[in-house]
Design a protein around this motif. Structure first.
Motif, PDB file in Angstrom:
ATOM      1  N   TYR A  21      41.976  87.894  38.596  1.00 34.31           N
ATOM      2  CA  TYR A  21      40.987  88.320  37.602  1.00 34.31           C
ATOM      3  C   TYR A  21      41.028  87.292  36.455  1.00 34.31           C
ATOM      4  CZ  TYR A  21      41.037  92.560  40.382  1.00 34.31           C
ATOM      5  OH  TYR A  21      40.968  93.435  41.424  1.00 34.31           O
ATOM      6  N   SER A  22      41.367  87.690  35.226  1.00 38.97           N
ATOM      7  CA  SER A  22      41.354  86.738  34.099  1.00 38.97           C
ATOM      8  C   SER A  22      42.758  86.286  33.706  1.00 38.97           C
ATOM      9  CB  SER A  22      40.666  87.370  32.888  1.00 38.97           C
ATOM     10  OG  SER A  22      41.353  88.538  32.479  1.00 38.97           O
ATOM     11  N   ASN A  23      43.781  86.768  34.409  1.00 45.99           N
ATOM     12  CA  ASN A  23      45.166  86.482  34.019  1.00 45.99           C
ATOM     13  C   ASN A  23      45.784  85.408  34.912  1.00 45.99           C
ATOM     14  OD1 ASN A  23      45.152  88.611  32.076  1.00 45.99           O
ATOM     15  ND2 ASN A  23      45.529  90.077  33.730  1.00 45.99           N
ATOM     16  N   ASP A  24      46.579  84.537  34.302  1.00 47.66           N
ATOM     17  CA  ASP A  24      47.406  83.629  35.097  1.00 47.66           C
ATOM     18  C   ASP A  24      48.445  84.464  35.838  1.00 47.66           C
ATOM     19  OD1 ASP A  24      45.997  81.576  34.021  1.00 47.66           O
ATOM     20  OD2 ASP A  24      47.615  80.778  32.783  1.00 47.66           O
ATOM     21  N   ILE A  25      48.463  84.376  37.161  1.00 48.64           N
ATOM     22  CA  ILE A  25      49.416  85.174  37.926  1.00 48.64           C
ATOM     23  C   ILE A  25      50.483  84.309  38.592  1.00 48.64           C
ATOM     24  CG2 ILE A  25      47.898  85.175  39.954  1.00 48.64           C
ATOM     25  CD1 ILE A  25      49.081  87.843  40.746  1.00 48.64           C
ATOM     26  N   LEU A  26      50.101  83.079  38.971  1.00 47.15           N
ATOM     27  CA  LEU A  26      51.016  82.240  39.751  1.00 47.15           C
ATOM     28  C   LEU A  26      50.896  80.795  39.313  1.00 47.15           C
ATOM     29  CD1 LEU A  26      52.932  81.760  42.210  1.00 47.15           C
ATOM     30  CD2 LEU A  26      50.866  81.526  43.606  1.00 47.15           C
ATOM     31  N   ILE A  27      52.044  80.192  39.051  1.00 44.91           N
ATOM     32  CA  ILE A  27      52.128  78.753  38.793  1.00 44.91           C
ATOM     33  C   ILE A  27      53.060  78.156  39.839  1.00 44.91           C
ATOM     34  CG2 ILE A  27      52.910  76.968  37.182  1.00 44.91           C
ATOM     35  CD1 ILE A  27      52.202  78.915  34.899  1.00 44.91           C
TER      36      ILE A  27
END
Length: 325
Positions: A215-221
């Protein structure tokens, strides 16, 4: 007497665990094809041949397993489509193809002819991903950083192995990171590739950094360093209530993992050790291949594969001019 179930395995180097599973199926007849098959002593009880194209035309196979180099898998898929060969099940290696359009063509052919195919993604079957799924389910704002540090074998000793090169179906995305990407696409089909950053050393890639959003959130780097003398394979997971690390000290990705749970002051709460076997992870894929699915569930699985291949293709297009070739 029932007709025997005929299994065809294409490739001999990666195929032993597939063979171990299939030989335990009742009333089986196994054919294995590879240019160097007669050198492999443990396959002597099977029907052996150097040429799979000849064998596939002579038999009606229940299951065809292709665990060979990407270029051989590409030729196999093209042969199936051109000659309109049919069977009940197909097990393939990943990626299915570096050509995204070829995936769509193959999927449509299989759906029309009621052939079920599966990709042998084993990494996402690890028990650690059940835990990651549970964490993400409880807190959708969880952020995960995956660090992989290796000293790439091409930088040690330059060689012509397909594993090194994007154009041959390998490269750092298709050989390494495709496993991580698919595992997280399975966790959330809403995941999207957001940023691709990389650095060079002597005109070659020495690091790549990928950011994914849910969605709008950074979840994985994903941070992947290719010229590190210190091997690292580690997840850092930051959720609302707890922090976690998951790592292995082994260069074998299917060996042993340590899960550590911390409070927000970094005090260790507990540690869990997961031991894995590649043969069991492959068995899970065959169980999924052979189970009956509603068409909507099968299409959902194929959409996860397609999304993974589109993401990997996008990254490869960005970095291929810095490939080792």
């Amino acid at each position: 007497m029932k007709n025997k179930k005929k299994f065809l395995i294409i490739g001999s180097n990666f195929s032993y665990n597939h063979y171990k599973y299939l030989k335990n199926q009742k009333n089986n007849e196994i054919h294995i094809c590879s240019p160097n098959i007669y050198k492999k002593k443990f396959y002597k009880s099977c029907n052996l041949s150097k040429n799979y194209k000849k064998i596939i035309a002579q038999h009606d196979f229940h299951t065809i397993v292709c665990c060979a180099k990407p270029n051989i898998q590409k030729d196999f898929i093209n042969l199936i489509l051109k000659k309109k060969y049919k069977c009940k099940f197909i097990m393939l290696e990943k990626p299915l193809s570096i050509n995204v359009k070829k995936f769509d063509e193959f999927q449509l052919y299989c759906l029309i002819n009621k052939i079920k195919f599966y990709l042998n993604f084993t990494y996402s079957n690890l028990n650690i991903f059940k835990k990651i799924h549970s964490i993400l389910k409880n807190d959708k704002n969880t952020k995960i950083t995956f660090e992989l540090n290796i000293f790439h074998h091409f930088l040690k000793h330059k060689n012509s192995s397909w594993k090194n090169f994007i154009s041959d179906g390998g490269g750092i995305i298709n050989y390494y990171l495709v496993h991580i990407i698919f595992a997280f696409v399975k966790q959330s089909n809403q995941i999207k590739l957001d940023k691709i950053n990389y650095s060079l050393k002597n005109k070659f890639l020495n690091e790549i950094n990928l950011t994914f959003k849910n969605y709008s959130n950074d979840i994985l780097i994903i941070n992947f360093k290719l010229d590190s003398n210190l091997y690292t394979h580690k997840y850092f997971i930051n959720s609302k209530k707890y922090n976690y690390t998951i790592n292995t000290n082994s260069k074998n990705w299917y060996d042993k993992y340590f899960l550590r749970k911390f409070d927000k002051k970094d005090h260790l709460i507990n540690e869990t050790i997961y031991k894995e076997k590649i043969s069991e992870l492959i068995r899970i894929n065959y169980k999924n291949l052979y189970q009956k699915n509603f068409k909507k569930d099968l299409l959902k699985y194929y959409s996860l594969i397609a999304k993974t291949e589109v993401i990997c293709n996008k990254i490869n297009n960005k970095i291929k001019k810095y490939d080792f070739k």
